[in-house]
Design an enzyme around this catalytic site. Structure first.
Site, PDB file in Angstrom:
ATOM      1  N   ARG A 144      -5.166  -2.995  -4.102  1.00 13.34           N
ATOM      2  CA  ARG A 144      -5.555  -2.740  -2.805  1.00 13.34           C
ATOM      3  C   ARG A 144      -6.534  -1.246  -2.775  1.00 13.34           C
ATOM      4  O   ARG A 144      -6.007  -0.127  -2.277  1.00 13.34           O
ATOM      5  CB  ARG A 144      -4.458  -2.342  -2.082  1.00 13.34           C
ATOM      6  CG  ARG A 144      -3.779  -4.078  -1.470  1.00 13.34           C
ATOM      7  CD  ARG A 144      -4.659  -5.227  -0.897  1.00 13.34           C
ATOM      8  NE  ARG A 144      -5.084  -4.840   0.376  1.00 13.34           N
ATOM      9  CZ  ARG A 144      -4.838  -5.207   1.348  1.00 13.34           C
ATOM     10  NH1 ARG A 144      -3.694  -5.791   1.733  1.00 13.34           N
ATOM     11  NH2 ARG A 144      -5.363  -4.772   2.559  1.00 13.34           N
ATOM     12  N   ARG A 170      17.717   4.672  -4.925  1.00 13.08           N
ATOM     13  CA  ARG A 170      18.750   5.086  -4.521  1.00 13.08           C
ATOM     14  C   ARG A 170      19.131   6.417  -4.863  1.00 13.08           C
ATOM     15  O   ARG A 170      19.321   7.132  -3.850  1.00 13.08           O
ATOM     16  CB  ARG A 170      19.915   4.223  -4.905  1.00 13.08           C
ATOM     17  CG  ARG A 170      21.417   4.567  -4.367  1.00 13.08           C
ATOM     18  CD  ARG A 170      22.340   3.370  -4.685  1.00 13.08           C
ATOM     19  NE  ARG A 170      21.942   2.157  -3.781  1.00 13.08           N
ATOM     20  CZ  ARG A 170      21.661   0.972  -4.366  1.00 13.08           C
ATOM     21  NH1 ARG A 170      21.814   0.855  -5.627  1.00 13.08           N
ATOM     22  NH2 ARG A 170      21.637   0.115  -3.480  1.00 13.08           N
ATOM     23  N   ARG A 186       4.383  -1.480   1.910  1.00 14.70           N
ATOM     24  CA  ARG A 186       3.833  -1.692   0.739  1.00 14.70           C
ATOM     25  C   ARG A 186       3.647  -0.457  -0.168  1.00 14.70           C
ATOM     26  O   ARG A 186       3.108   0.319   0.276  1.00 14.70           O
ATOM     27  CB  ARG A 186       2.713  -2.906   0.529  1.00 14.70           C
ATOM     28  CG  ARG A 186       3.027  -4.198   1.219  1.00 14.70           C
ATOM     29  CD  ARG A 186       1.761  -5.072   1.051  1.00 14.70           C
ATOM     30  NE  ARG A 186       0.467  -4.785   1.536  1.00 14.70           N
ATOM     31  CZ  ARG A 186      -0.144  -4.489   2.531  1.00 14.70           C
ATOM     32  NH1 ARG A 186       0.264  -5.361   3.468  1.00 14.70           N
ATOM     33  NH2 ARG A 186      -1.329  -4.136   2.862  1.00 14.70           N
ATOM     34  N   GLU A 190       8.288 -10.236 -10.856  1.00 12.95           N
ATOM     35  CA  GLU A 190       6.780 -10.875 -10.171  1.00 12.95           C
ATOM     36  C   GLU A 190       6.490 -12.337 -10.998  1.00 12.95           C
ATOM     37  O   GLU A 190       7.070 -12.529 -11.869  1.00 12.95           O
ATOM     38  CB  GLU A 190       5.740  -9.943 -10.483  1.00 12.95           C
ATOM     39  CG  GLU A 190       5.586  -8.671  -9.458  1.00 12.95           C
ATOM     40  CD  GLU A 190       5.152  -8.956  -8.100  1.00 12.95           C
ATOM     41  OE1 GLU A 190       4.409  -9.756  -8.070  1.00 12.95           O
ATOM     42  OE2 GLU A 190       5.722  -8.200  -7.403  1.00 12.95           O
ATOM     43  N   TYR A 227      -0.456   3.144  -2.956  1.00 13.57           N
ATOM     44  CA  TYR A 227      -0.610   2.669  -4.114  1.00 13.57           C
ATOM     45  C   TYR A 227      -0.841   3.689  -4.941  1.00 13.57           C
ATOM     46  O   TYR A 227      -1.915   4.634  -4.924  1.00 13.57           O
ATOM     47  CB  TYR A 227      -1.993   1.578  -4.090  1.00 13.57           C
ATOM     48  CG  TYR A 227      -1.619   0.476  -3.311  1.00 13.57           C
ATOM     49  CD1 TYR A 227      -1.074  -0.658  -3.990  1.00 13.57           C
ATOM     50  CD2 TYR A 227      -1.632   0.338  -1.956  1.00 13.57           C
ATOM     51  CE1 TYR A 227      -0.758  -1.869  -3.117  1.00 13.57           C
ATOM     52  CE2 TYR A 227      -1.005  -0.718  -1.355  1.00 13.57           C
ATOM     53  CZ  TYR A 227      -0.743  -2.018  -1.938  1.00 13.57           C
ATOM     54  OH  TYR A 227      -0.351  -2.872  -1.179  1.00 13.57           O
ATOM     55  N   CYS A 275      16.216  -6.123  -6.582  1.00 19.94           N
ATOM     56  CA  CYS A 275      15.089  -6.085  -7.547  1.00 19.94           C
ATOM     57  C   CYS A 275      14.779  -7.631  -8.168  1.00 19.94           C
ATOM     58  O   CYS A 275      15.875  -8.433  -8.119  1.00 19.94           O
ATOM     59  CB  CYS A 275      15.584  -5.205  -8.954  1.00 19.94           C
ATOM     60  SG  CYS A 275      15.711  -3.803  -8.540  1.00 19.94           S
ATOM     61  N   ARG A 279       6.342  -2.866  -7.791  1.00 19.88           N
ATOM     62  CA  ARG A 279       6.006  -3.090  -6.267  1.00 19.88           C
ATOM     63  C   ARG A 279       7.271  -2.742  -5.438  1.00 19.88           C
ATOM     64  O   ARG A 279       8.386  -3.443  -5.755  1.00 19.88           O
ATOM     65  CB  ARG A 279       5.397  -4.221  -6.060  1.00 19.88           C
ATOM     66  CG  ARG A 279       3.907  -4.607  -6.501  1.00 19.88           C
ATOM     67  CD  ARG A 279       3.420  -5.976  -6.384  1.00 19.88           C
ATOM     68  NE  ARG A 279       2.238  -6.149  -6.793  1.00 19.88           N
ATOM     69  CZ  ARG A 279       1.689  -6.599  -8.226  1.00 19.88           C
ATOM     70  NH1 ARG A 279       2.879  -6.859  -9.092  1.00 19.88           N
ATOM     71  NH2 ARG A 279       0.713  -6.801  -8.423  1.00 19.88           N
TER      72      ARG A 279
END
Length: 124
Positions: free
Chosen positions: A117, A64, A8, A79, A109, A76, A91
């Site tokens: 997080r 890319r 992540r 959210e 992050y 893509c 993200r």
């Protein structure tokens, strides 16, 4: 044993600007690659999401370009627009085949996304 693991990452930008979105995405993917020693041959796919307030560019273009992953499937998406969520957020979820266990994966992050997080934001 080889496992398929998700790595992540998240970052934020100040403005809905193509160059800013590309630069932030490139920096994020670069750190994700470095921290996890990602070999492109181990990447099965990359999911990229943005908040509803970012529509100036496809972050996949930056992935890319930065990683040179011409044959890695990139997707893509938007959210879920939850009230009060972090604005101008990008993200990534890089799925790799690896021998690493889940605790060895280094999530990334950056910028304002460290609030998502804080327990993982400082790991190296």
């Amino acid at each position: 044993m080889i496992y398929n693991r998700g790595i992540r990452g998240a970052t934020t930008v100040e403005h809905n600007d193509r160059d800013e979105i590309y630069a932030a995405t490139e920096a994020l993917v670069a750190e994700m690659i470095e921290r996890n020693a990602i070999d492109p041959e181990t990447v099965s796919n990359v999911w990229i999401t943005v908040t509803h307030d970012l529509d100036a560019a496809f972050p996949a273009v930056a992935v890319r370009k930065r990683a040179g992953w011409d044959f890695v499937p990139l997707m893509c998406a938007l959210e879920v627009p939850v009230e009060g969520s972090l604005p101008r957020c990008i993200r990534l979820m890089i799925q790799v085949n690896t021998e690493k266990n889940q605790r060895e994966i280094r999530h990334v992050y950056q910028q304002g996304a460290t609030v998502l997080r804080p327990d993982l934001a400082g790991q190296k």
